[in-house]
Design an enzyme around this catalytic site. Structure first.
Site, short mmCIF file in Angstrom:
data_model
loop_
_atom_site.label_atom_id
_atom_site.label_comp_id
_atom_site.label_asym_id
_atom_site.label_seq_id
_atom_site.Cartn_x
_atom_site.Cartn_y
_atom_site.Cartn_z
CG ASP A 495 -1.89 1.16 1.18
OD1 ASP A 495 -2.90 1.03 0.50
OD2 ASP A 495 -1.62 2.19 1.83
CD GLU A 539 -4.56 4.19 -1.51
OE1 GLU A 539 -4.75 4.62 -0.38
OE2 GLU A 539 -5.40 4.30 -2.44
#
Length: 620
Positions: A495, A539
């Site tokens: 992430d 993301e």
């Protein structure tokens, strides 16, 4: 675009508009009136004296005047009122005081200021050019001179024929400027929002040339000019020297807005396919009739223009309500977005109407609520139309895919028939070879198209990594392989750190560049052909490492983290240093292992990496 995404956009934009509008309201509300109107003794003449001139009114005995209700909202329908200001009222400060008439729809108002030595008179309103106003402002502001004696008597003569309200108060020039600036900011944001939606509508119309989007664009333009007319901006900015334009523009704009709204409603509710031709034409004729009836304002007396516009609006509301009832009785599911948009419009218009006729007091909060209601109405209606557009595009793509599948099936059948014919016609071997060559070329093209379609179906369009669908399929396959061979299966959940700050600071295009770079670096770091980088969402990226123990997985994760940390990502805005947090999990799948065990462990490890300072690898 999914329904959830559209609703999120609606929520974000509406919330943002409400916050900014509320902040401008607070700026305006905090400015207290320099003189408390409730403390004044307000007097009015009997109705039989309302047609007198000021010279006649000033000679009337005090017995002819009667106390009016102590309310800042008086009726503006042909009346004389007066009140007296004492010298101590002007001790508020060194700044001169202004008398503000807050209703921009007042047709004509006559103001006389009298003390022992001077007499000042003004006239203003929508029936007069802007140059007649003592101060060139959107609202009606009249300067109050300090009395030479002990008191200043103010006479107001409203010559408005319609039953508008007459709100007035006393304010300093600084406070008036601050309120005007706050109101301009809110109205400017509203206009910007409506123009943005209008540009999107023009784009969609240019793509598919559907009439409903042209009608919606015209409806937005009509609402925009109607809003400017109601709030007094059009008479101040668009036609300051043509006062007669205001009296005819408002009902005409209301009629046009009703026509476009009825036309859009007929399309959204799909009544053309549900109703008989005569009933459907009746609704379309009513929509056209609203425009024709609004044209009567050119010949009707001025006092009927206001009531005609209000009547047209509520008749249109009744017609659209009838459409929805008919749609429900025909078994159609109600459109929640259209219903919400319809309710917002009724609430906003009714709120403004109550303010104009004096049922509620003029204040910036009510004005901003009206503007927010109009903008929210247009925004929700735009979301409804966008959903319909997306659904039609999805059906079109689905139809194309079905056609491709049909062509593939036909090609396969043709190949089988050709093979059977080749066995029966040995003597035509040369002809068959030629046909086989052509058929093989067709088959190769179809295979290439199939490969492209499969790649599109498994790849993320932005980053080039594998998508969520591929990840789910690959995870199930790796579970079966680990269960059968008893080999370790590892997963990296990656992430981007503080990715929202990148979007907020450098824009979403820079954020896209960062995601593409992270995906490319992670893929280059993997050495085995069966290890894939998958975009899990937003993301987040997920990497499955088959037959890899925990140490090996941590080593790969640390390599990816270091490479991303040391790479300067080039975007259009700037070169960025981005870090990532990685959660690692490893399991050997058996018969009792839950399907979510591997991901859940990696997610918890990622959460721990985030809470421990980010830019690190944590193994479950």
């Amino acid at each position: 675009m999914s329904r959830l995404t559209l609703h999120l956009i609606l929520l974000i934009v509406t919330t943002f508009t409400c916050l900014v509008s509320f902040s401008s309201c607070v700026i305006a509300v905090e400015k207290n009136s320099a003189i408390n109107v409730d403390e004044l003794v307000i007097e009015r003449l009997n109705s039989d004296h309302n047609q007198l001139s000021f010279s006649q009114v000033s000679k009337l005995h005090n017995d002819q005047w009667h106390h009016a209700a102590r309310d800042k909202t008086l009726r503006a329908a042909n009346q004389w009122i007066r009140f007296t200001l004492k010298s101590e009222h002007f001790q508020h400060g060194s700044e001169p005081l202004l008398l503000e008439i807050s209703n921009p729809l007042i047709s004509s108002i006559e103001v006389h200021l009298i003390d022992e030595q001077q007499h000042s008179s003004f006239i203003a309103g929508t029936d007069h050019p802007v140059s007649f106003r003592p101060l060139l402002t959107r609202t009606l502001l009249f300067p109050l001179p300090k009395p030479n004696g002990k008191m200043l008597t103010v006479y107001l003569n409203s010559k408005d024929i319609a039953a508008y309200s007459l709100p007035f108060r006393f304010i300093t020039f600084t406070d008036a400027s601050a309120e005007s600036e706050a109101s301009s900011i809110t109205t400017g944001m509203l206009i910007g929002g409506l123009l943005t939606i209008l540009m999107c509508c023009v784009y969609v119309y240019s793509v598919n040339l559907k009439r409903i989007y042209a009608n919606f664009g015209a409806y937005i333009v009509t609402l925009l000019f109607l809003l400017l007319a109601i709030e007094g901006y059009s008479s101040f900015y668009l036609w300051p020297d043509f006062a007669w334009m205001h009296n005819i523009s408002t009902p005409l704009l209301i009629g046009a807005a009703c026509y476009f709204l009825i036309t859009i409603s007929l399309s959204i509710l799909k009544l053309k396919s549900l109703l008989q031709v005569k009933v459907y034409r009746m609704f379309t004729w009513f929509g056209s009739a609203t425009v024709l009836i609004s044209l009567l304002t050119l010949v009707l007396p001025e006092q009927l223009d206001f009531y005609l516009g209000v009547t047209l609006f509520y008749l249109s509301v009744a017609a659209i309500t009838s459409m929805q009832i008919i749609s429900l009785r025909k078994g159609e599911q109600p459109s929640k977005l259209f219903l919400a948009s319809f309710i917002l419009l009724i609430a906003a218009f009714s709120l403004k109407l109550m303010q104009v006729i004096g049922l509620i007091t003029f204040n910036p909060i009510v004005n901003n609520l009206f503007q927010i209601g109009v903008f929210a109405h247009v925004l929700v209606l735009a979301v409804q139309l966008a959903e319909e557009f997306n659904n039609k595009q999805y059906k079109r793509i689905k139809k194309q895919q079905q056609q491709i599948i049909t062509h593939q099936r036909l090609a396969k059948d043709y190949l089988e028939q050709l093979t059977a014919h080749q066995e029966e016609q040995d003597t035509l071997e040369a002809t068959v070879d030629e046909r086989n060559f052509e058929l093989n070329m067709t088959l190769l093209e179809l295979q290439e198209k199939n490969r492209q379609l499969e790649e599109q179906a498994t790849n993320d369009a932005l980053t080039g990594a594998k998508n969520r669908k591929f990840f789910d399929q690959r995870l199930s396959a790796e579970y079966r392989l680990s269960r059968r061979l008893l080999t370790p299966l590892s997963m990296l959940l990656l992430d981007a750190d503080k990715f929202k700050d990148v979007n907020d600071t450098y824009g979403h295009l820079a954020g896209d560049d960062v995601l593409v770079a992270i995906s490319q670096i992670a893929r280059n770091a993997l050495s085995r052909p069966n290890d894939y980088v998958c975009r899990y969402g937003g993301e987040e990226f997920a990497i499955l490492l088959s037959n890899t123990d925990s140490k090996g997985a941590e080593k790969v994760a640390e390599l990816i983290r270091q490479k991303i940390e040391s790479t300067k990502i080039k975007t259009e805005s700037a070169q960025l240093n981005v870090t990532v947090s990685i959660g690692v999990s490893t399991i050997i799948v058996d018969a009792e292992t839950p399907e979510t065990a591997l991901f859940s462990a990696a997610d918890k490890a990622l959460y721990q990496a985030k809470n421990s300072g980010r830019n690190q690898v944590v193994a479950a």
